[in-house]
Design an enzyme around this catalytic site. Structure first.
Site, mmCIF file in Angstrom:
data_model
loop_
_atom_site.group_PDB
_atom_site.id
_atom_site.type_symbol
_atom_site.label_atom_id
_atom_site.label_comp_id
_atom_site.label_asym_id
_atom_site.label_seq_id
_atom_site.Cartn_x
_atom_site.Cartn_y
_atom_site.Cartn_z
ATOM 1 N N CYS A 38 0.876 -1.293 0.009
ATOM 2 C CA CYS A 38 0.052 0.039 -0.052
ATOM 3 C C CYS A 38 0.765 1.210 0.036
ATOM 4 C CB CYS A 38 -0.978 -0.093 1.179
ATOM 5 S SG CYS A 38 -0.153 0.233 2.818
ATOM 6 N N CYS A 69 3.689 1.760 2.603
ATOM 7 C CA CYS A 69 4.953 0.808 2.518
ATOM 8 C C CYS A 69 5.693 1.700 1.535
ATOM 9 C CB CYS A 69 4.660 -0.509 1.432
ATOM 10 S SG CYS A 69 3.273 -1.703 2.401
ATOM 11 N N ASP A 85 8.307 29.081 -31.632
ATOM 12 C CA ASP A 85 9.304 29.372 -32.459
ATOM 13 C C ASP A 85 8.611 29.458 -33.909
ATOM 14 O OD1 ASP A 85 11.858 29.746 -33.610
ATOM 15 O OD2 ASP A 85 11.724 27.842 -34.341
ATOM 16 N N ASP A 106 12.025 23.557 -32.398
ATOM 17 C CA ASP A 106 12.304 22.577 -33.220
ATOM 18 C C ASP A 106 13.951 22.316 -33.343
ATOM 19 O OD1 ASP A 106 12.557 24.590 -34.983
ATOM 20 O OD2 ASP A 106 12.463 23.089 -36.697
ATOM 21 N N ASP A 112 16.823 26.602 -29.742
ATOM 22 C CA ASP A 112 15.647 26.868 -29.257
ATOM 23 C C ASP A 112 15.955 26.299 -27.602
ATOM 24 O OD1 ASP A 112 13.966 28.102 -30.869
ATOM 25 O OD2 ASP A 112 13.782 26.350 -31.809
#
Length: 867
Positions: free
Chosen positions: A11, A14, A451, A662, A666
């Protein structure tokens, strides 16, 4: 991050105990335990043995998931990596359900007999063998024996529960074990008292004790909890279906061409980088590679979610687990083992499941103290009922009901199950979340910064117009009118751009090639002025190309040329200026078209209530034309790559910001954003700067990712609400708090049934995410935020100065000069090259040349020129 398989957890308590134990180990920076996959991710320099020992001291078991390469084993690195893969797959395999099913069936068999003897005969008068007529002690002993058998079958509850208790880490199994044990011990005492009454001939006492038996409750609690555990295990198994299905995609064999030129089928572990392999129609591509012979179309849906096959020709990349649909192709392996795209995706999804979302912290804090608090409430319930005059049997029943109705599992599973399912849906659609935190944060996004080149636009610009300075007042020429073009302008542009990798340079070079212009001259002293332009020496003449403000420092640009350039820019075209020896040669206009789905994608983002900002290094007029067509809210133009990060930082102060880009340029902005999104990653999914990786180049995937994040977050809220609501309502009900008000009470058996269904409900609710359509924008709702208008900080006009420096010999020299120049007031940045002997300084205010010269020469270097 090192990964471990943790055994013995039952559980959230634990989970919290293991995390606390491992986090206390010296050298551990962070520890995340996943109750769903029984796995643990540890970051830091701690020794593996110390980590395992800490887990064992906490009362659990641990096994490293990642094998270290053993130099003495003779086993290759790739084989060990493959073994790691198999180990992860084994860790995800549902081993619990078959065991629990067997336990449940056996338990039910004995429980049915037990219930017949207890409730069947006592309450409904069902017949028993004549031996038992009037022999209540015998009936009690049979119930005791049957209960012991059921308890033995479900002994795991007692082993785990009391082990956790003795190690100071009580868990859910502790509650079950205590509840069942209390019912059994009380019934056992009642049985002994019954035998004493039987010996004394007190038939009234015998009948009284007959009704004090709770043997069936002790056995029923265990059986019902096992039902819930089995349902939970079955549902948990389904939450990892996505990652397991990805693992199953991994090919097991490959058809390679050996040294003698023969085709041979080998195990995938034997394929090395550089190995040549062949793939026939209908076969799966075994590893990442590049096509060296043949043409085909390849189904890449398994990796990108794109249903349309992609054409492949010589020189193009192919990825493992994609399907060759038509032609015969021969490829050379470029990435194998865990370096393949498929393996990186699996690793990314697996790592995300090993991390925790910030929203889980509240549940974790509650889980850490939940079981001890419940045990205290159960004890207090018994005492209060005894003080109120209830007999011990009823008081104990209330306490047992409190123990068995409480469910810490629901709290522990509320977040990870939803995260796992959400990550799986994303992976199927080519959307990779690197961490659970990024999956949670993205849905809260208020501002998206995009961008321009390659994100909003296709990133494949073409030359549209060419005008020489001498013929600017004439018609010039366009790419469709190749006659009478200015040979000098095209040659200068071609010689400069041939040395550049910029997308605009590729467009110019394509145009030069289309004109069949021979670039038979050599240029020297070439350098790229970062974010501004290019410069080189051509037979003693200095030629330059780039942005207007770069060329203006060296050449006078006539008014009619600027007017022409402004006209081109207003059409969405980017004018590039070229000069020779401080005289303008002409301009070349380049245009990049907007992607087909960019307008729709931006519209969807705005419908979600998100402000959209476009960032670009392009000139302002061109940017406005493109931004207007795309439909963005704000435009920030003429920003250098390092300036994008500052703009994103300013946006983050106004609202939660996601940056979409991309390219490598960036990276600073992606890192600075609240969520960095890399778009169009394709086969290169290992992008360190991004938090989210989109495999396709479609901007629509940004809105899909946000939509998925929002739905996952909503599901987590539902799960947490249920987990807290269930315990807040259930525990007082079990304690008998509503008896006086409404006459409501709850037996331990019904409490166990409720507990068994609670976790099942949470996991099943998470599985509902699989029904969510991330492509459906019709149900998008605008988020509520206070941002009415984005305020873009007005940037001061910046200029650059190029210093010629003698004496720089290495990278250390570069760093010294850079630090000296950037320490001057008004200097924003300095790009230093010891190879070129230059320093390009960007200033936001007028900085005297003497000041710059002194800063460099104080470091024992000589400045020969400042331009």
């Amino acid at each position: 991050m090192d990964k471990y398989i943790v055994t013995g957890m039952s559980c959230a308590a634990c989970q919290a105990r293991v995390e606390k134990a491992v986090s206390s180990v010296e050298g551990v920076k962070s520890c995340n335990v996943n109750l769903l996959t029984n796995s643990m991710g540890v970051e830091g320099s701690a020794n593996e043995a110390d980590i395992i020992k800490a887990v064992e001291n906490a009362g659990y078991g641990a096994q490293p998931m990642s094998h270290k390469i053993n130099a003495q084993s003779g086993e290759s690195s790739e084989n060990l990596k493959s073994n790691d893969f198999a180990m992860e797959e084994e860790a995800l395999r549902d081993k619990e359900t078959p065991i629990l099913k067997k336990r449940l069936i056996t338990s039910i068999g004995f429980l049915v007999v037990l219930m017949y003897f207890s409730m069947g005969h006592t309450m409904f008068g069902w017949p028993l063998p004549s031996f038992f007529e009037g022999n209540h002690v015998a009936m009690g002993m049979v119930q005791m024996i049957l209960t012991i058998i059921v308890m033995f079958i479900n002994r795991k509850f007692f082993i785990s529960g009391f082990n956790g208790l003795f190690h100071g880490g009580a868990n859910m199994d502790t509650l079950v074990a205590l509840g069942s044990s209390a019912a059994f011990v009380y019934s056992l005492v009642a049985l002994f008292l019954m035998t004493d009454a039987q010996v004394k001939g007190d038939s009234e006492a015998v009948m009284y004790f007959m009704h004090e038996f709770y043997f069936e409750s002790a056995a029923m609690i265990l059986t019902l909890i096992t039902v819930g555990k089995m349902l939970e295990a079955m549902s948990k198994g389904r939450t990892t279906d996505a990652i397991k299905s990805l693992m199953k995609l991994a090919p097991k064999t490959a058809n390679i061409i050996n040294e003698s030129g023969e085709e041979k089928e080998v195990s995938i572990e034997n394929v090395q980088i550089g190995t040549v392999f062949v793939v026939r129609p209908g076969e799966s591509i075994p590893v990442d590679g590049v096509v060296i012979e043949g043409n085909s179309s390849v189904d890449e849906a398994a990796l990108t979610g794109e249903s349309i096959p992609v054409d492949k020709a010589v020189g193009m990349e192919v990825s493992a687990a994609t399907i060759n649909q038509s032609g015969f192709i021969k490829c050379r392996a470029t990435r194998v083992g865990r370096d393949t795209t498929l393996s990186q995706i699996i690793q990314m999804v697996s790592d995300a499941a090993s991390t925790k979302a910030p929203i889980a912290k509240v549940a974790d804090r509650v889980s850490g103290v939940f079981v001890p608090v419940v045990m205290g409430i159960a004890l207090l319930t018994i005492i209060v009922w005894l003080l109120l005059g209830a007999d011990f049997g009823n008081a104990l029943a209330r306490g047992i009901a409190v123990l068995v109705i409480s469910c810490p599992c629901a709290l522990g599973l509320a977040t990870p199950v939803a995260i796992m399912v959400g990550n799986g849906i994303g992976a199927k659609n080519g959307i990779m979340f690197k961490t659970a935190a990024s999956l949670e944060m993205l849905g809260k996004t208020q501002i998206v910064a995009l961008d321009k080149t390659g994100t909003i636009t296709k990133g494949e610009p073409i030359v549209t117009d060419v005008f020489s300075a001498d013929s600017i007042d004439k018609s010039g020429y366009t790419p469709s009118k190749y006659e009478n073009f200015d040979d000098k302008l095209i040659k200068i542009a071609g010689l400069l751009e041939s040395k550049s990798e910029h997308p605009l340079a590729k467009a110019v070079m394509k145009h030069v090639n289309d004109l069949n212009v021979e670039l038979d001259e050599e240029i020297t002293d070439f350098k790229a002025v970062f974010g501004n332009g290019l410069e080189a020496n051509l037979d003693g003449h200095i030629i330059r190309g780039g942005k207007r403000h770069f060329i203006e420092k060296y050449a006078r640009i006539q008014g009619e040329i600027l007017e022409k350039a402004d006209g081109l820019a207003s059409e969405g075209k980017t004018p590039l200026y070229f000069s020779q020896d401080n005289k303008l040669v002409g301009i070349i206009a380049v245009a990049d078209t907007i992607k087909d789905d960019s307008e729709e994608a931006i519209s969807q983002l705005k419908n979600m209530g998100i402000k959209v900002v476009m960032l670009t290094g392009d000139n302002e007029k061109t940017s406005i034309a493109i931004g207007k067509k795309a439909g963005v809210d704000n435009i920030v133009a003429e920003v250098l790559p390092e300036e994008k990060a500052k703009v994103v930082a300013d946006l983050s102060k106004q609202g939660i910001t996601a940056m979409v880009g991309d390219g490598i340029n960036d990276a600073p902005a992606l890192t600075r954003a609240d969520t960095g999104i890399a778009i169009g990653a394709g086969t290169d999914v290992a992008i360190d700067a991004a938090d989210v990786v989109l495999m396709k180049s479609s901007l629509l995937d940004v809105s899909k990712a946000i939509r998925l994040s929002r739905q996952t977050l909503k599901n987590i809220h539902e799960n947490l609400f249920w987990a807290f609501f269930y315990n807040v309502i259930g525990i007082p009900l079990a304690a008998g708090c509503y008896i006086k008000l409404f006459g409501w009470s709850l037996s331990p058996m019904f409490g166990a049934a409720a507990m068994s269904l609670s976790s099942f409900f949470v996991v099943t609710n998470a599985l509902r995410l699989n029904l969510f359509n991330i492509n459906d924008s019709s149900k998008d709702k605008a988020i509520r935020h206070k941002i009415k208008n984005i305020v873009i900080e007005e940037r001061k006009d910046k200029m650059t100065k190029t210093l010629k420096i003698e004496g720089m010999m290495c990278g250390h020299c570069e760093a010294t000069v850079k630090k000296a120049l950037e320490g001057v007031s008004g200097v924003e940045s300095a790009v230093v090259s010891h190879q070129d002997g230059t320093a390009v300084v960007t200033v936001s205010e007028d900085v005297a040349n003497d000041v710059l010269k002194k800063a460099v020469e104080d470091k024992d270097y000589k400045v020969t020129d400042i331009a």
